[in-house]
Design an enzyme around this catalytic site. Structure first.
Site, short mmCIF file in Angstrom:
data_model
loop_
_atom_site.label_atom_id
_atom_site.label_comp_id
_atom_site.label_asym_id
_atom_site.label_seq_id
_atom_site.Cartn_x
_atom_site.Cartn_y
_atom_site.Cartn_z
CE1 TYR A 86 1.50 2.54 7.55
CE2 TYR A 86 0.05 3.20 5.86
CZ TYR A 86 0.58 3.58 7.17
OH TYR A 86 -0.20 4.46 7.85
CG ASP B 82 -8.05 1.88 1.65
OD1 ASP B 82 -8.39 0.86 2.01
OD2 ASP B 82 -8.13 2.90 2.69
NE ARG C 114 -13.15 6.59 3.62
CZ ARG C 114 -13.24 7.31 4.56
NH1 ARG C 114 -14.55 7.90 4.89
NH2 ARG C 114 -12.30 7.76 5.25
CB SER C 115 -11.72 -0.83 3.17
OG SER C 115 -12.34 -1.78 3.82
N GLY D 54 -16.25 -0.27 -0.15
CA GLY D 54 -16.75 0.52 -1.17
C GLY D 54 -15.69 0.85 -2.33
CD1 TRP D 55 -11.23 2.92 0.38
CD2 TRP D 55 -11.84 4.06 -1.86
NE1 TRP D 55 -11.32 4.30 0.43
CE2 TRP D 55 -11.28 4.90 -0.59
CE3 TRP D 55 -11.97 4.60 -2.87
CZ2 TRP D 55 -11.40 6.37 -0.58
CZ3 TRP D 55 -11.94 5.88 -3.04
CH2 TRP D 55 -11.43 6.81 -1.83
CG HIS E 61 -1.92 0.95 1.08
ND1 HIS E 61 -2.82 1.36 0.02
CD2 HIS E 61 -2.11 2.08 1.99
CE1 HIS E 61 -3.55 2.35 0.23
NE2 HIS E 61 -3.15 2.82 1.44
CE LYS E 62 -0.48 5.61 2.68
NZ LYS E 62 -0.90 6.72 3.83
#
Length: 372
Positions: free
Chosen positions: A133, A140, A210-211, A213-214, A129-130
């Protein structure tokens, strides 16, 4: 939406887009290249495509020009962070390049694409993700990075890495799936070292709406950039349908909307959350239009949910449309030591008009305008 404000026949897409243009002539006063701004601009662009109103296109270009210089350099963007969030805005950059053919937009998109080619990966080949991380897959990030990954190749007639796009989607689904509920966890740490993860599965502690939803928006969006002959495309369609079916079982029965922590709607303090609900509904609406989903199975569910979303989340003040009940942020780890607990998800501020909620509402209301 208080009933006097309008109903499902109101042109919410235009009202909300006009609100953005008046209320936020500059999309980011901090001068930061932030993914939620791209989400909002994507919504504005879809409404431009539907209405032909050039003011919307001018708004997008003007705001992008605050960040992108003539050499395609992006203000506040740093490739070496390998942050998938920073790739999300590349989708609207591609749209504006397609509209204007200005070289600077292509150059900016090239930089973001190159980040993905160099992005660190898990042992299974899914993007981190990054950089901060390591070994972590977040739902997301599939929306932020892998839709752009496909769209760039589609626009410039490249097919070298389309199989890798499919791998990102299928790998993330497999890594985060809970077979008992059919839902996908917010994140997974392949190394099992993050303090927040289950030491056996690597999963984060909860399902976060929301995750999800992404993820379902990403699946719907990416399909139009993948050739039908590409191995794995139909599996993405199957995963989309399976995940949405599971989400339907956890929707609030009175509203067809979703709670902040998806599967614990009856738990005190949990609340119907707008951004995730709007994202899921947008995925359903577009999925129906694109024939990835069945009208018989989803049509009446969506129509009821949209009416309820307007009642639960939308208000008008001084002729400005407001999107309310947005969870401000939601993450894991980092300086705040976010542990992914139920208490954590309840502790994040609930705000109005954050672009993480406004963007999906722009998209959903535009899809519903087309539908109606």
């Amino acid at each position: 939406m208080y009933k006097k404000y309008g109903n499902t026949k109101t042109h919410w897409n235009i009202l909300t887009a006009d609100t953005i243009l008046k209320r936020e002539p500059l999309m980011n006063l901090k001068g930061k290249w932030e993914y939620e701004d791209g989400l909002m601009l994507n919504g504005i662009y879809q409404i431009y495509s539907n209405t032909g109103n050039k003011e919307y296109l001018e708004y997008i270009e003007r705001n992008l020009d605050n960040f992108i210089d003539n050499q395609g350099n992006i203000k506040s963007y740093a490739k070496e962070e390998f942050n998938l969030d920073h790739v999300n805005n590349g989708k609207i950059v591609l749209d504006i390049f397609n509209e204007t053919k200005k070289d600077k937009y292509k150059l900016a998109a090239d930089k973001l694409y190159q980040q993905l080619l160099d992005q660190p990966r898990t042992k299974n080949g899914v993007f981190w993700h990054k950089k901060i991380y390591p070994n972590q897959i977040w739902l997301d990030g599939i929306y932020m990075g892998s839709v752009f990954y496909a769209k760039y190749q589609y626009l410039f007639n490249i097919s070298d890495h389309l199989d890798d796009v499919v791998h990102q989607f299928l790998g993330a689904y497999k890594a985060t799936l809970d077979k008992n509920t059919g839902l996908c966890y917010h994140a997974c740490d392949e190394s099992r070292k993050a303090f927040w993860c289950d030491p056996n599965t690597g999963h984060s502690p909860h399902f976060w709406t929301r995750s999800l939803g992404w993820f379902v928006m990403a699946m719907v969006d990416v399909l139009e950039y993948l050739p039908n002959s590409l191995e794995g495309k139909q599996q993405i369609v199957g995963n989309l349908n399976s995940l949405l079916e599971s989400l339907k079982t956890f929707a609030d029965q009175n509203t067809n909307l979703w709670y902040q922590v998806t599967d614990e709607g009856d738990r005190p303090m949990n609340y119907l959350e707008s951004s995730g609900s709007l994202m899921i509904l947008n995925a359903i609406a577009k999925g129906l239009r694109k024939n990835y989903l069945s009208e018989e199975k989803w049509g009446s569910f969506l129509d009821k949910a949209y009416e309820q979303a307007l009642l639960q989340f939308i208000s008008i003040d001084h002729d400005y449309v407001n999107v309310n009940k947005i969870a401000h942020v939601g993450g894991l780890g980092g300086p705040q030591k976010r542990d992914g607990s139920f208490a954590y998800y309840m502790s994040e501020p609930i705000v109005a008009n954050d672009h993480k909620g406004v963007g999906p509402f722009l998209m959903l209301s535009n899809e519903m305008e087309i539908r109606n």
